[in-house]
Design an enzyme around this catalytic site. Sequence first.
Site, mmCIF file in Angstrom:
data_model
loop_
_atom_site.group_PDB
_atom_site.id
_atom_site.type_symbol
_atom_site.label_atom_id
_atom_site.label_comp_id
_atom_site.label_asym_id
_atom_site.label_seq_id
_atom_site.Cartn_x
_atom_site.Cartn_y
_atom_site.Cartn_z
ATOM 1 N N SER A 22 77.402 44.645 19.398
ATOM 2 C CA SER A 22 78.215 43.743 20.430
ATOM 3 C C SER A 22 79.545 44.021 20.300
ATOM 4 O O SER A 22 80.053 43.873 19.728
ATOM 5 C CB SER A 22 77.793 42.201 19.760
ATOM 6 O OG SER A 22 78.652 41.333 21.689
ATOM 7 N N HIS A 47 75.263 46.620 23.483
ATOM 8 C CA HIS A 47 75.191 45.909 23.741
ATOM 9 C C HIS A 47 76.653 44.171 24.347
ATOM 10 O O HIS A 47 77.514 45.227 22.911
ATOM 11 C CB HIS A 47 75.006 44.739 22.850
ATOM 12 C CG HIS A 47 74.860 43.193 22.870
ATOM 13 N ND1 HIS A 47 72.684 42.416 23.656
ATOM 14 C CD2 HIS A 47 75.281 41.947 23.329
ATOM 15 C CE1 HIS A 47 72.855 41.432 24.013
ATOM 16 N NE2 HIS A 47 74.062 41.401 23.955
ATOM 17 N N ASP A 49 78.667 41.892 26.043
ATOM 18 C CA ASP A 49 78.361 40.479 26.667
ATOM 19 C C ASP A 49 79.665 39.274 27.659
ATOM 20 O O ASP A 49 80.566 39.746 27.153
ATOM 21 C CB ASP A 49 78.900 39.587 25.393
ATOM 22 C CG ASP A 49 77.686 39.777 24.297
ATOM 23 O OD1 ASP A 49 76.511 38.951 24.039
ATOM 24 O OD2 ASP A 49 77.773 39.945 23.106
ATOM 25 N N MET A 51 80.247 36.911 30.053
ATOM 26 C CA MET A 51 80.196 35.379 29.939
ATOM 27 C C MET A 51 81.380 34.770 31.000
ATOM 28 O O MET A 51 82.526 35.144 31.565
ATOM 29 C CB MET A 51 80.920 34.462 28.803
ATOM 30 C CG MET A 51 80.171 35.025 27.912
ATOM 31 S SD MET A 51 80.874 34.604 25.697
ATOM 32 C CE MET A 51 80.039 35.565 24.660
ATOM 33 N N HIS A 80 74.091 41.934 28.360
ATOM 34 C CA HIS A 80 73.490 41.005 28.471
ATOM 35 C C HIS A 80 74.592 39.478 29.382
ATOM 36 O O HIS A 80 75.648 38.869 28.638
ATOM 37 C CB HIS A 80 73.388 39.795 26.940
ATOM 38 C CG HIS A 80 73.325 38.689 25.957
ATOM 39 N ND1 HIS A 80 73.569 38.436 25.496
ATOM 40 C CD2 HIS A 80 72.686 37.483 27.438
ATOM 41 C CE1 HIS A 80 73.218 36.896 25.688
ATOM 42 N NE2 HIS A 80 72.536 36.958 25.865
ATOM 43 N N MET A 82 75.305 35.948 30.589
ATOM 44 C CA MET A 82 75.692 34.423 30.215
ATOM 45 C C MET A 82 75.960 34.414 31.620
ATOM 46 O O MET A 82 77.829 33.270 30.770
ATOM 47 C CB MET A 82 76.393 34.701 29.034
ATOM 48 C CG MET A 82 75.067 34.981 28.022
ATOM 49 S SD MET A 82 76.136 34.697 26.098
ATOM 50 C CE MET A 82 76.842 36.187 25.816
ATOM 51 N N MET A 151 68.093 33.930 21.642
ATOM 52 C CA MET A 151 69.422 33.931 21.386
ATOM 53 C C MET A 151 68.853 33.231 19.617
ATOM 54 O O MET A 151 67.947 32.092 19.693
ATOM 55 C CB MET A 151 69.578 32.626 21.534
ATOM 56 C CG MET A 151 70.253 33.718 23.148
ATOM 57 S SD MET A 151 71.483 35.069 22.868
ATOM 58 C CE MET A 151 72.664 34.780 21.898
ATOM 59 N N ASP A 189 69.352 37.895 19.140
ATOM 60 C CA ASP A 189 71.262 37.956 18.948
ATOM 61 C C ASP A 189 71.546 37.011 18.438
ATOM 62 O O ASP A 189 71.571 35.753 19.331
ATOM 63 C CB ASP A 189 71.464 38.548 20.488
ATOM 64 C CG ASP A 189 72.472 38.248 20.185
ATOM 65 O OD1 ASP A 189 73.600 38.090 20.115
ATOM 66 O OD2 ASP A 189 73.270 38.674 22.474
HETATM 67 C C1 DX5 Z 1 77.054 35.744 21.676
HETATM 68 C C2 DX5 Z 1 76.236 36.960 22.178
HETATM 69 C C3 DX5 Z 1 76.580 37.671 20.922
HETATM 70 C C4 DX5 Z 1 76.935 37.727 19.864
HETATM 71 C C5 DX5 Z 1 76.347 37.888 18.138
HETATM 72 O O1 DX5 Z 1 76.564 34.399 22.991
HETATM 73 O O2 DX5 Z 1 75.287 37.028 22.850
HETATM 74 O O3 DX5 Z 1 75.476 38.468 21.211
HETATM 75 O O4 DX5 Z 1 78.514 38.960 20.256
HETATM 76 O O5 DX5 Z 1 77.863 38.174 17.570
HETATM 77 P P1 DX5 Z 1 77.810 37.829 16.001
HETATM 78 O O6 DX5 Z 1 76.690 39.482 16.260
HETATM 79 O O7 DX5 Z 1 79.033 37.422 15.307
HETATM 80 O O8 DX5 Z 1 76.164 36.737 16.097
HETATM 81 ZN ZN ZN Z 2 74.319 39.240 23.681
#
Ligand code: DX5
Ligand code: ZN
Length: 230
Positions: A22, A47, A49, A51, A80, A82, A151, A189
């Site tokens: 990620s 990956h 993320d 947000m 991903h 969010m 998740m 994840d």
């Molecule tokens: C959290 C993200 C993850 C995050 C995972 O909302 O979706 O992808 O980066 O991080 P770790 O592996 O540190 O839990």
């Molecule tokens: Zn993620």
Amino acid sequence: MQSEKKFTDFTVTAMNRIIAPSMLSADFGHLERDTRMIDASAAQWVHIDVMDGVFVPNISFGFPVMKPIRRATSKLLDVHLMIVDPERYVERFVEEGADLVTFHQEATSDPMGCIERIRKAGARVGISIKPATGVETLCDLLPYVDLVLVMSVEPGFGGQSFIEGSLAKISQLRKMIREQGLDTIIEVDGGISARNARAVYDAGADALVAGSAVFKAEDPAAEIVRILEA
Ligand code: DX5
Ligand code: ZN
């Protein structure tokens, strides 16, 4: 025996585990360097993320970050989302280079519409559920998606601890997929490391996301191999 799953240029089998580092845990002052490091590693996916500060209590990054990552790797970009109302933005993420776009089932009132838009834009489709959302809520949508992202922490932040109850959800989802005769990929994840990767793969996951475990390691490329071979 798990069936073979064709996914872009990767064939995922029980013997072919996927890891998706990620970029949330990367050094944003050296985004290109960190992406090239992943590109040269054994990781198959990258990956990303996204947000919005509404669906989750945190803001990460958006479109401008896609280009430098896309330029620095030819690996599959696993985005991903969010964000609320993801259907408003999915085409743009595909234009910016996403190969797979995953949205949250809880974030839209029109999951089928979102699935269709991603597919029409030319990307693979993933749907994700938060820890409190049951896998049975995905029953009718399963035939229309390529991947389910479970998740295993509350979305919003890297570095949290893996929620153990996720293992039962993964097994239940694997059973649902098998019963429907599908070859949907299961991605997990949150809180993944070399310590728990085997249990998560064994529960039925094909792809694991790892942020802090990879980027906080002294040797990230070696850590990726440790997770893959856990
Ligand atoms: C959290 C993200 C993850 C995050 C995972 O909302 O979706 O992808 O980066 O991080 P770790 O592996 O540190 O839990
Ligand atoms: Zn993620």
